[in-house]
Design a protein around this motif. Structure first.
Motif, mmCIF file in Angstrom:
data_model
loop_
_atom_site.group_PDB
_atom_site.id
_atom_site.type_symbol
_atom_site.label_atom_id
_atom_site.label_comp_id
_atom_site.label_asym_id
_atom_site.label_seq_id
_atom_site.Cartn_x
_atom_site.Cartn_y
_atom_site.Cartn_z
ATOM 1 N N PRO A 7 0.842 -1.203 0.000
ATOM 2 C CA PRO A 7 0.000 0.000 0.000
ATOM 3 C C PRO A 7 0.875 1.251 0.000
ATOM 4 O O PRO A 7 1.929 1.293 0.627
ATOM 5 N N SER A 8 0.452 2.246 -0.771
ATOM 6 C CA SER A 8 1.206 3.501 -0.813
ATOM 7 C C SER A 8 1.083 4.207 0.530
ATOM 8 O O SER A 8 0.045 4.145 1.191
ATOM 9 N N LEU A 9 2.157 4.884 0.934
ATOM 10 C CA LEU A 9 2.166 5.559 2.228
ATOM 11 C C LEU A 9 1.536 6.932 2.105
ATOM 12 O O LEU A 9 1.832 7.674 1.151
ATOM 13 N N PRO A 10 0.676 7.310 3.030
ATOM 14 C CA PRO A 10 0.099 8.653 2.999
ATOM 15 C C PRO A 10 1.174 9.689 3.281
ATOM 16 O O PRO A 10 2.175 9.406 3.942
ATOM 17 N N SER A 11 0.964 10.888 2.791
ATOM 18 C CA SER A 11 1.948 11.961 2.959
ATOM 19 C C SER A 11 1.457 12.977 3.976
ATOM 20 O O SER A 11 0.277 13.334 3.998
ATOM 21 N N LEU A 12 2.371 13.437 4.828
ATOM 22 C CA LEU A 12 2.021 14.474 5.783
ATOM 23 C C LEU A 12 1.765 15.779 5.040
ATOM 24 O O LEU A 12 2.354 16.043 3.994
ATOM 25 N N ALA A 13 0.860 16.588 5.595
ATOM 26 C CA ALA A 13 0.500 17.840 4.930
ATOM 27 C C ALA A 13 0.369 18.950 5.966
ATOM 28 O O ALA A 13 0.602 18.745 7.164
ATOM 29 N N THR A 14 -0.024 20.134 5.522
ATOM 30 C CA THR A 14 -0.193 21.297 6.392
ATOM 31 C C THR A 14 -1.065 20.965 7.599
ATOM 32 O O THR A 14 -2.057 20.246 7.486
ATOM 33 N N VAL A 15 -0.695 21.498 8.751
ATOM 34 C CA VAL A 15 -1.368 21.168 10.014
ATOM 35 C C VAL A 15 -2.270 22.315 10.460
ATOM 36 O O VAL A 15 -1.790 23.433 10.703
ATOM 37 N N PRO A 16 -3.587 22.083 10.576
ATOM 38 C CA PRO A 16 -4.471 23.130 11.110
ATOM 39 C C PRO A 16 -4.212 23.334 12.601
ATOM 40 O O PRO A 16 -4.001 22.370 13.346
ATOM 41 N N VAL A 17 -4.218 24.598 13.044
ATOM 42 C CA VAL A 17 -3.972 24.913 14.453
ATOM 43 C C VAL A 17 -5.058 25.841 14.969
ATOM 44 O O VAL A 17 -5.632 26.638 14.225
ATOM 45 N N VAL A 18 -5.353 25.733 16.267
ATOM 46 C CA VAL A 18 -6.349 26.580 16.920
ATOM 47 C C VAL A 18 -5.679 27.324 18.068
ATOM 48 O O VAL A 18 -4.647 26.908 18.578
ATOM 49 N N GLY A 19 -6.274 28.437 18.484
ATOM 50 C CA GLY A 19 -5.695 29.263 19.536
ATOM 51 C C GLY A 19 -6.004 28.758 20.935
ATOM 52 O O GLY A 19 -6.942 27.984 21.148
ATOM 53 N N PRO A 107 2.874 2.895 11.308
ATOM 54 C CA PRO A 107 3.212 4.309 11.471
ATOM 55 C C PRO A 107 4.704 4.577 11.327
ATOM 56 O O PRO A 107 5.102 5.671 10.900
ATOM 57 N N VAL A 108 5.543 3.598 11.670
ATOM 58 C CA VAL A 108 6.988 3.793 11.555
ATOM 59 C C VAL A 108 7.380 4.040 10.097
ATOM 60 O O VAL A 108 8.227 4.892 9.792
ATOM 61 N N ASP A 109 6.759 3.304 9.168
ATOM 62 C CA ASP A 109 7.056 3.508 7.749
ATOM 63 C C ASP A 109 6.686 4.923 7.315
ATOM 64 O O ASP A 109 7.417 5.563 6.543
ATOM 65 N N VAL A 110 5.555 5.414 7.814
ATOM 66 C CA VAL A 110 5.119 6.772 7.462
ATOM 67 C C VAL A 110 6.092 7.794 8.021
ATOM 68 O O VAL A 110 6.466 8.766 7.355
ATOM 69 N N VAL A 111 6.527 7.568 9.265
ATOM 70 C CA VAL A 111 7.483 8.492 9.893
ATOM 71 C C VAL A 111 8.793 8.506 9.113
ATOM 72 O O VAL A 111 9.365 9.570 8.835
ATOM 73 N N ARG A 112 9.285 7.357 8.755
ATOM 74 C CA ARG A 112 10.547 7.288 8.017
ATOM 75 C C ARG A 112 10.455 8.004 6.675
ATOM 76 O O ARG A 112 11.368 8.735 6.276
ATOM 77 N N ALA A 113 9.344 7.794 5.982
ATOM 78 C CA ALA A 113 9.167 8.453 4.688
ATOM 79 C C ALA A 113 9.085 9.966 4.854
ATOM 80 O O ALA A 113 9.643 10.728 4.050
ATOM 81 N N ALA A 114 8.409 10.420 5.914
ATOM 82 C CA ALA A 114 8.219 11.855 6.124
ATOM 83 C C ALA A 114 9.492 12.552 6.577
ATOM 84 O O ALA A 114 9.676 13.748 6.333
ATOM 85 N N THR A 115 10.397 11.813 7.255
ATOM 86 C CA THR A 115 11.602 12.437 7.808
ATOM 87 C C THR A 115 12.854 12.178 6.972
ATOM 88 O O THR A 115 13.934 12.644 7.337
ATOM 89 N N ALA A 116 12.707 11.487 5.883
ATOM 90 C CA ALA A 116 13.875 11.079 5.092
ATOM 91 C C ALA A 116 14.692 12.255 4.586
ATOM 92 O O ALA A 116 15.921 12.156 4.445
ATOM 93 N N GLU A 117 14.048 13.376 4.326
ATOM 94 C CA GLU A 117 14.754 14.526 3.727
ATOM 95 C C GLU A 117 15.273 15.503 4.784
ATOM 96 O O GLU A 117 15.815 16.561 4.420
ATOM 97 N N VAL A 154 0.515 15.588 14.665
ATOM 98 C CA VAL A 154 -0.783 15.937 14.076
ATOM 99 C C VAL A 154 -0.792 15.571 12.591
ATOM 100 O O VAL A 154 -1.762 14.985 12.085
ATOM 101 N N GLY A 155 0.301 15.914 11.888
ATOM 102 C CA GLY A 155 0.383 15.575 10.476
ATOM 103 C C GLY A 155 0.304 14.078 10.237
ATOM 104 O O GLY A 155 -0.363 13.614 9.301
ATOM 105 N N LEU A 156 0.973 13.303 11.078
ATOM 106 C CA LEU A 156 0.941 11.848 10.950
ATOM 107 C C LEU A 156 -0.471 11.308 11.178
ATOM 108 O O LEU A 156 -0.975 10.488 10.390
ATOM 109 N N LEU A 157 -1.129 11.773 12.251
ATOM 110 C CA LEU A 157 -2.467 11.284 12.564
ATOM 111 C C LEU A 157 -3.470 11.639 11.471
ATOM 112 O O LEU A 157 -4.330 10.827 11.099
ATOM 113 N N ARG A 158 -3.347 12.848 10.936
ATOM 114 C CA ARG A 158 -4.243 13.230 9.847
ATOM 115 C C ARG A 158 -3.959 12.399 8.593
ATOM 116 O O ARG A 158 -4.889 11.993 7.880
ATOM 117 N N ALA A 159 -2.680 12.132 8.351
ATOM 118 C CA ALA A 159 -2.328 11.297 7.198
ATOM 119 C C ALA A 159 -2.880 9.882 7.347
ATOM 120 O O ALA A 159 -3.229 9.228 6.356
#
Length: 400
Positions: A7-19, A107-117, A154-159
Protein backbone atom coordinates in the motif's frame (compact mmCIF):
# COMPACT_ATOMS: atom_id res chain seq x y z
CA UNK A 1 2.53 -15.23 -9.29
CA UNK A 2 3.29 -11.52 -8.90
CA UNK A 3 3.15 -10.37 -5.24
CA UNK A 4 0.64 -7.58 -4.52
CA UNK A 5 1.91 -4.02 -4.50
CA UNK A 6 2.49 -2.70 -0.98
CA UNK A 7 0.00 0.00 0.00
CA UNK A 8 1.21 3.50 -0.81
CA UNK A 9 2.17 5.56 2.23
CA UNK A 10 0.10 8.65 3.00
CA UNK A 11 1.95 11.96 2.96
CA UNK A 12 2.02 14.47 5.78
CA UNK A 13 0.50 17.84 4.93
CA UNK A 14 -0.19 21.30 6.39
CA UNK A 15 -1.37 21.17 10.01
CA UNK A 16 -4.47 23.13 11.11
CA UNK A 17 -3.97 24.91 14.45
CA UNK A 18 -6.35 26.58 16.92
CA UNK A 19 -5.70 29.26 19.54
CA UNK A 20 -5.38 28.80 23.30
CA UNK A 21 -8.56 30.80 24.04
CA UNK A 22 -10.56 28.53 21.74
CA UNK A 23 -9.16 25.43 23.44
CA UNK A 24 -10.03 26.76 26.90
CA UNK A 25 -13.61 27.33 25.70
CA UNK A 26 -13.72 24.04 23.81
CA UNK A 27 -16.80 21.82 23.47
CA UNK A 28 -17.18 19.20 26.19
CA UNK A 29 -16.33 16.33 23.85
CA UNK A 30 -13.14 17.90 22.48
CA UNK A 31 -10.00 16.08 23.59
CA UNK A 32 -6.67 17.69 24.52
CA UNK A 33 -3.56 15.49 24.34
CA UNK A 34 -0.31 16.80 25.81
CA UNK A 35 2.69 15.30 23.98
CA UNK A 36 5.28 16.69 26.40
CA UNK A 37 7.27 14.52 28.78
CA UNK A 38 5.74 13.27 32.06
CA UNK A 39 7.84 15.78 34.04
CA UNK A 40 6.68 18.69 31.88
CA UNK A 41 3.08 17.54 32.22
CA UNK A 42 3.37 17.14 36.01
CA UNK A 43 4.67 20.71 36.36
CA UNK A 44 1.49 22.07 34.74
CA UNK A 45 -0.94 21.32 31.93
CA UNK A 46 -4.15 22.49 30.32
CA UNK A 47 -7.34 21.66 32.26
CA UNK A 48 -8.56 18.20 31.34
CA UNK A 49 -5.54 17.36 29.19
CA UNK A 50 -4.28 13.78 28.90
CA UNK A 51 -0.55 13.06 28.77
CA UNK A 52 0.56 10.84 25.88
CA UNK A 53 4.31 11.65 25.79
CA UNK A 54 6.14 11.47 22.50
CA UNK A 55 9.42 11.12 24.43
CA UNK A 56 10.10 10.21 28.05
CA UNK A 57 12.07 12.56 30.30
CA UNK A 58 15.44 10.91 29.58
CA UNK A 59 14.82 10.84 25.84
CA UNK A 60 13.85 14.50 25.79
CA UNK A 61 17.05 15.39 27.67
CA UNK A 62 19.15 13.37 25.22
CA UNK A 63 17.61 15.07 22.19
CA UNK A 64 18.07 18.50 23.75
CA UNK A 65 21.72 17.75 24.48
CA UNK A 66 22.37 16.65 20.90
CA UNK A 67 20.54 19.72 19.59
CA UNK A 68 22.61 22.20 21.63
CA UNK A 69 26.02 20.48 21.65
CA UNK A 70 26.00 19.14 18.08
CA UNK A 71 23.38 20.65 15.77
CA UNK A 72 19.63 20.89 15.20
CA UNK A 73 19.94 18.12 12.61
CA UNK A 74 21.75 15.87 15.11
CA UNK A 75 19.01 16.47 17.66
CA UNK A 76 16.44 15.70 14.99
CA UNK A 77 18.08 12.37 14.13
CA UNK A 78 18.38 11.37 17.78
CA UNK A 79 14.71 12.20 18.25
CA UNK A 80 13.75 10.33 15.09
CA UNK A 81 15.35 7.13 16.36
CA UNK A 82 13.60 7.39 19.72
CA UNK A 83 10.25 8.28 18.15
CA UNK A 84 10.34 5.30 15.80
CA UNK A 85 10.34 3.04 18.84
CA UNK A 86 7.43 4.93 20.41
CA UNK A 87 5.16 6.01 17.56
CA UNK A 88 3.19 2.79 17.12
CA UNK A 89 2.12 2.79 20.78
CA UNK A 90 1.39 6.51 20.67
CA UNK A 91 -0.94 6.11 17.67
CA UNK A 92 -2.71 3.26 19.45
CA UNK A 93 -3.16 5.35 22.63
CA UNK A 94 -4.51 8.33 20.71
CA UNK A 95 -6.89 6.02 18.86
CA UNK A 96 -8.25 4.62 22.12
CA UNK A 97 -8.72 8.09 23.61
CA UNK A 98 -10.31 9.53 20.46
CA UNK A 99 -12.50 6.52 19.65
CA UNK A 100 -10.71 6.07 16.33
CA UNK A 101 -9.39 2.93 14.67
CA UNK A 102 -6.01 3.52 12.95
CA UNK A 103 -5.61 1.95 9.49
CA UNK A 104 -3.60 -1.22 8.93
CA UNK A 105 -0.41 0.67 8.18
CA UNK A 106 2.86 0.76 10.07
CA UNK A 107 3.21 4.31 11.47
CA UNK A 108 6.99 3.79 11.56
CA UNK A 109 7.06 3.51 7.75
CA UNK A 110 5.12 6.77 7.46
CA UNK A 111 7.48 8.49 9.89
CA UNK A 112 10.55 7.29 8.02
CA UNK A 113 9.17 8.45 4.69
CA UNK A 114 8.22 11.85 6.12
CA UNK A 115 11.60 12.44 7.81
CA UNK A 116 13.87 11.08 5.09
CA UNK A 117 14.75 14.53 3.73
CA UNK A 118 15.67 16.04 7.10
CA UNK A 119 14.37 18.58 9.56
CA UNK A 120 13.87 21.53 7.19
CA UNK A 121 11.83 19.52 4.69
CA UNK A 122 9.64 18.07 7.46
CA UNK A 123 9.13 21.51 9.03
CA UNK A 124 7.92 22.89 5.70
CA UNK A 125 5.67 19.91 5.07
CA UNK A 126 3.79 20.28 8.39
CA UNK A 127 3.57 24.08 8.38
CA UNK A 128 0.79 25.46 10.64
CA UNK A 129 -2.48 26.72 9.16
CA UNK A 130 -4.35 29.18 11.40
CA UNK A 131 -7.99 30.18 11.42
CA UNK A 132 -9.45 26.69 11.84
CA UNK A 133 -12.68 26.37 13.84
CA UNK A 134 -12.72 24.10 16.89
CA UNK A 135 -15.56 21.66 16.30
CA UNK A 136 -17.12 19.01 18.57
CA UNK A 137 -15.00 15.88 18.72
CA UNK A 138 -11.80 17.70 17.77
CA UNK A 139 -8.55 16.18 19.06
CA UNK A 140 -6.08 18.95 20.01
CA UNK A 141 -2.45 17.85 20.35
CA UNK A 142 0.32 20.10 21.59
CA UNK A 143 3.90 20.20 22.84
CA UNK A 144 5.85 23.04 24.48
CA UNK A 145 5.77 25.68 21.73
CA UNK A 146 3.53 24.18 19.08
CA UNK A 147 6.66 23.34 17.12
CA UNK A 148 7.82 20.40 15.10
CA UNK A 149 7.22 17.88 17.88
CA UNK A 150 3.43 18.29 17.94
CA UNK A 151 2.93 19.36 14.32
CA UNK A 152 4.61 16.18 13.11
CA UNK A 153 2.31 14.04 15.25
CA UNK A 154 -0.78 15.94 14.08
CA UNK A 155 0.38 15.57 10.48
CA UNK A 156 0.94 11.85 10.95
CA UNK A 157 -2.47 11.28 12.56
CA UNK A 158 -4.24 13.23 9.85
CA UNK A 159 -2.33 11.30 7.20
CA UNK A 160 -3.52 8.09 8.85
CA UNK A 161 -7.12 9.29 8.72
CA UNK A 162 -7.77 11.12 12.00
CA UNK A 163 -8.95 14.32 10.31
CA UNK A 164 -10.24 15.66 13.65
CA UNK A 165 -6.61 16.13 14.80
CA UNK A 166 -5.40 19.73 15.10
CA UNK A 167 -2.51 21.48 16.83
CA UNK A 168 -2.49 24.15 19.55
CA UNK A 169 -1.00 27.31 18.08
CA UNK A 170 1.96 28.29 20.23
CA UNK A 171 1.65 25.11 22.30
CA UNK A 172 1.76 25.09 26.09
CA UNK A 173 3.57 28.46 26.11
CA UNK A 174 0.55 30.09 24.46
CA UNK A 175 -1.69 28.57 27.12
CA UNK A 176 0.58 29.93 29.88
CA UNK A 177 0.40 33.38 28.30
CA UNK A 178 -3.40 33.14 28.25
CA UNK A 179 -3.50 32.12 31.93
CA UNK A 180 -1.26 34.99 33.02
CA UNK A 181 -3.29 37.45 30.94
CA UNK A 182 -6.55 36.21 32.48
CA UNK A 183 -5.20 36.55 36.01
CA UNK A 184 -3.76 40.01 35.34
CA UNK A 185 -7.03 41.21 33.76
CA UNK A 186 -9.36 39.68 36.39
CA UNK A 187 -11.87 42.47 37.15
CA UNK A 188 -12.35 41.66 40.82
CA UNK A 189 -15.49 41.06 42.89
CA UNK A 190 -16.94 42.02 46.28
CA UNK A 191 -14.53 40.05 48.46
CA UNK A 192 -14.99 38.63 51.96
CA UNK A 193 -12.01 37.21 53.83
CA UNK A 194 -12.20 34.59 56.59
CA UNK A 195 -9.62 35.32 59.27
CA UNK A 196 -8.86 33.96 62.72
CA UNK A 197 -6.26 32.22 64.85
CA UNK A 198 -4.68 28.99 63.66
CA UNK A 199 -6.98 26.05 64.30
CA UNK A 200 -10.30 27.90 64.29
CA UNK A 201 -11.12 25.94 61.12
CA UNK A 202 -10.99 28.66 58.46
CA UNK A 203 -10.50 26.11 55.69
CA UNK A 204 -13.33 23.92 57.04
CA UNK A 205 -15.68 26.91 57.10
CA UNK A 206 -14.56 28.10 53.66
CA UNK A 207 -15.33 24.70 52.14
CA UNK A 208 -18.69 24.62 53.96
CA UNK A 209 -19.51 28.02 52.42
CA UNK A 210 -18.63 26.44 49.09
CA UNK A 211 -21.21 23.73 49.67
CA UNK A 212 -23.90 26.40 50.24
CA UNK A 213 -22.76 28.80 47.49
CA UNK A 214 -20.35 26.92 45.18
CA UNK A 215 -19.49 29.85 42.93
CA UNK A 216 -18.49 32.14 45.80
CA UNK A 217 -15.41 30.28 46.98
CA UNK A 218 -11.83 30.13 45.72
CA UNK A 219 -9.80 27.74 47.88
CA UNK A 220 -6.25 29.11 47.76
CA UNK A 221 -4.84 26.40 50.02
CA UNK A 222 -6.55 23.70 48.00
CA UNK A 223 -5.03 25.09 44.80
CA UNK A 224 -1.59 25.37 46.44
CA UNK A 225 -1.64 21.97 48.15
CA UNK A 226 -0.29 23.72 51.25
CA UNK A 227 -1.63 25.07 54.57
CA UNK A 228 0.57 28.17 54.43
CA UNK A 229 2.75 27.53 57.48
CA UNK A 230 6.05 25.87 58.36
CA UNK A 231 4.12 22.62 58.85
CA UNK A 232 1.86 23.40 55.92
CA UNK A 233 3.03 20.74 53.48
CA UNK A 234 2.68 17.81 55.91
CA UNK A 235 0.37 15.20 54.40
CA UNK A 236 -0.23 17.28 51.28
CA UNK A 237 1.28 17.56 47.79
CA UNK A 238 2.29 21.17 47.10
CA UNK A 239 1.74 22.35 43.53
CA UNK A 240 4.05 24.36 41.30
CA UNK A 241 3.49 28.07 40.69
CA UNK A 242 2.28 27.25 37.18
CA UNK A 243 -0.26 24.68 38.39
CA UNK A 244 -1.42 27.07 41.12
CA UNK A 245 -2.08 29.77 38.54
CA UNK A 246 -3.77 27.31 36.18
CA UNK A 247 -6.15 26.19 38.93
CA UNK A 248 -6.93 29.77 39.94
CA UNK A 249 -7.54 30.85 36.35
CA UNK A 250 -9.85 27.88 35.74
CA UNK A 251 -11.81 28.69 38.90
CA UNK A 252 -12.16 32.38 38.09
CA UNK A 253 -12.84 31.72 34.39
CA UNK A 254 -16.05 29.81 35.05
CA UNK A 255 -17.26 31.89 37.99
CA UNK A 256 -20.47 33.91 37.50
CA UNK A 257 -20.66 37.42 38.92
CA UNK A 258 -21.08 37.36 42.67
CA UNK A 259 -19.30 37.69 46.01
CA UNK A 260 -15.89 36.10 46.42
CA UNK A 261 -15.02 34.35 49.69
CA UNK A 262 -11.37 33.66 50.44
CA UNK A 263 -9.35 32.49 53.40
CA UNK A 264 -6.97 35.10 54.77
CA UNK A 265 -3.40 34.47 53.61
CA UNK A 266 -0.10 36.24 53.29
CA UNK A 267 1.10 36.97 49.77
CA UNK A 268 2.57 33.45 49.63
CA UNK A 269 0.79 30.15 50.25
CA UNK A 270 3.70 27.84 50.93
CA UNK A 271 6.08 28.48 48.04
CA UNK A 272 3.54 29.82 45.54
CA UNK A 273 2.65 33.49 45.15
CA UNK A 274 -0.91 34.79 44.86
CA UNK A 275 -1.28 36.76 41.56
CA UNK A 276 -1.47 40.56 41.99
CA UNK A 277 -5.14 41.14 41.10
CA UNK A 278 -6.38 38.37 43.39
CA UNK A 279 -3.99 39.43 46.14
CA UNK A 280 -5.32 42.98 45.91
CA UNK A 281 -8.88 41.70 46.38
CA UNK A 282 -7.83 39.59 49.38
CA UNK A 283 -5.78 42.33 51.04
CA UNK A 284 -8.53 44.95 50.69
CA UNK A 285 -11.55 42.68 51.25
CA UNK A 286 -14.09 42.77 54.06
CA UNK A 287 -12.69 40.77 56.99
CA UNK A 288 -14.80 38.25 58.92
CA UNK A 289 -13.28 36.97 62.18
CA UNK A 290 -13.76 33.29 63.02
CA UNK A 291 -13.45 32.28 66.67
CA UNK A 292 -13.25 28.98 68.60
CA UNK A 293 -11.96 27.92 72.01
CA UNK A 294 -8.53 26.32 72.48
CA UNK A 295 -9.95 22.81 72.89
CA UNK A 296 -11.67 23.02 69.49
CA UNK A 297 -8.55 24.49 67.88
CA UNK A 298 -6.41 21.63 69.25
CA UNK A 299 -8.90 19.13 67.82
CA UNK A 300 -8.88 20.77 64.38
CA UNK A 301 -5.07 20.86 64.13
CA UNK A 302 -4.58 17.35 65.48
CA UNK A 303 -7.08 15.89 63.00
CA UNK A 304 -5.51 17.86 60.15
CA UNK A 305 -1.84 17.01 60.69
CA UNK A 306 -2.31 13.43 61.85
CA UNK A 307 -4.78 12.43 59.13
CA UNK A 308 -2.08 10.54 57.20
CA UNK A 309 0.18 8.22 59.22
CA UNK A 310 2.62 8.17 56.28
CA UNK A 311 3.22 11.89 56.85
CA UNK A 312 4.45 11.46 60.45
CA UNK A 313 8.19 11.36 59.52
CA UNK A 314 7.90 14.68 57.67
CA UNK A 315 5.89 16.13 60.57
CA UNK A 316 8.67 15.20 63.00
CA UNK A 317 11.24 16.77 60.71
CA UNK A 318 9.27 20.01 60.51
CA UNK A 319 8.67 20.03 64.26
CA UNK A 320 12.42 20.17 64.75
CA UNK A 321 12.50 23.35 62.64
CA UNK A 322 9.64 24.87 64.66
CA UNK A 323 11.34 23.83 67.89
CA UNK A 324 14.47 25.71 66.85
CA UNK A 325 12.43 28.84 66.10
CA UNK A 326 10.83 28.57 69.55
CA UNK A 327 14.23 28.67 71.24
CA UNK A 328 15.19 24.99 71.16
CA UNK A 329 14.19 24.30 74.78
CA UNK A 330 11.19 22.08 74.00
CA UNK A 331 11.14 18.51 72.72
CA UNK A 332 8.27 18.70 70.25
CA UNK A 333 9.08 15.43 68.39
CA UNK A 334 9.31 13.75 71.79
CA UNK A 335 5.75 14.84 72.63
CA UNK A 336 4.61 13.38 69.30
CA UNK A 337 6.40 10.09 69.96
CA UNK A 338 4.86 9.89 73.43
CA UNK A 339 1.38 10.40 72.02
CA UNK A 340 0.90 13.62 73.99
CA UNK A 341 -0.92 15.24 71.08
CA UNK A 342 -3.00 17.76 73.03
CA UNK A 343 0.09 19.02 74.86
CA UNK A 344 2.03 19.25 71.60
CA UNK A 345 -0.66 21.10 69.66
CA UNK A 346 -1.53 23.34 72.60
CA UNK A 347 2.13 24.36 72.93
CA UNK A 348 2.34 25.08 69.20
CA UNK A 349 -0.81 27.19 69.26
CA UNK A 350 -0.12 29.26 72.36
CA UNK A 351 3.63 29.76 72.00
CA UNK A 352 4.22 29.68 68.24
CA UNK A 353 1.21 30.20 65.99
CA UNK A 354 -0.81 32.70 68.05
CA UNK A 355 1.99 35.26 68.57
CA UNK A 356 2.84 35.13 64.84
CA UNK A 357 -0.78 35.52 63.80
CA UNK A 358 -1.54 38.38 66.19
CA UNK A 359 1.51 40.24 64.93
CA UNK A 360 0.48 39.79 61.29
CA UNK A 361 -3.11 40.88 62.01
CA UNK A 362 -2.21 43.92 64.11
CA UNK A 363 -4.49 46.87 63.31
CA UNK A 364 -6.90 44.89 61.15
CA UNK A 365 -10.63 45.62 61.38
CA UNK A 366 -13.36 42.97 61.27
CA UNK A 367 -16.89 43.52 59.98
CA UNK A 368 -18.37 40.68 62.04
CA UNK A 369 -17.40 37.76 64.30
CA UNK A 370 -18.55 34.18 63.78
CA UNK A 371 -18.29 31.14 66.07
CA UNK A 372 -16.58 28.52 63.90
CA UNK A 373 -16.92 25.53 66.25
CA UNK A 374 -19.53 24.06 63.90
CA UNK A 375 -18.25 24.75 60.34
CA UNK A 376 -21.62 24.15 58.67
CA UNK A 377 -23.46 26.48 61.05
CA UNK A 378 -20.71 29.09 60.67
CA UNK A 379 -21.00 28.86 56.87
CA UNK A 380 -24.77 29.43 57.02
CA UNK A 381 -24.24 32.49 59.23
CA UNK A 382 -21.65 33.88 56.83
CA UNK A 383 -23.85 33.34 53.77
CA UNK A 384 -26.77 35.06 55.50
CA UNK A 385 -24.55 37.94 56.63
CA UNK A 386 -23.10 38.50 53.14
CA UNK A 387 -26.50 38.32 51.50
CA UNK A 388 -27.73 41.00 53.92
CA UNK A 389 -25.06 43.46 52.75
CA UNK A 390 -25.63 46.16 50.13
CA UNK A 391 -23.61 44.82 47.22
CA UNK A 392 -23.46 45.99 43.58
CA UNK A 393 -26.59 45.18 41.57
CA UNK A 394 -26.50 41.68 40.12
CA UNK A 395 -23.71 40.41 42.39
CA UNK A 396 -26.12 38.28 44.41
CA UNK A 397 -28.00 36.80 41.47
CA UNK A 398 -29.65 33.36 41.96
CA UNK A 399 -26.92 31.72 39.88
CA UNK A 400 -24.37 32.77 42.48
Amino acid sequence: MTPPEPPSLPSLATVPVVGAAEVLARPADALVIDLRTPAEFADDHLPGAVNVPLLDDAGRALVGLAYTQESPEAGFRHGQALIEGRIDDLVRQVGELAGWQPPALDPVDVVRAATAEGIEALDARVAPESGVALRPGTVVLHCWRGGLRSRSVVGLLRALGLERAVGLEGGYKAYRTAVRSELDAWPGAPTFVLRGLTGVGKTLVLRAVGRHRPSWVVDLKGCAGHRSSLLGMVGLEPTSQKTFESLLAARLRHRPEGPLVLEGESRKVGDVIIPPALWGALDSGTNLLLEADVERRIQVLAEDYLARPSAIPLLKEQLLAVQERMGGERDLPGLLDAGEIDALVGDLLVNYYDPLYRHSEKGRDYATRVDSTNPSAAARSIVEWIEAQELPAGSLSPSS
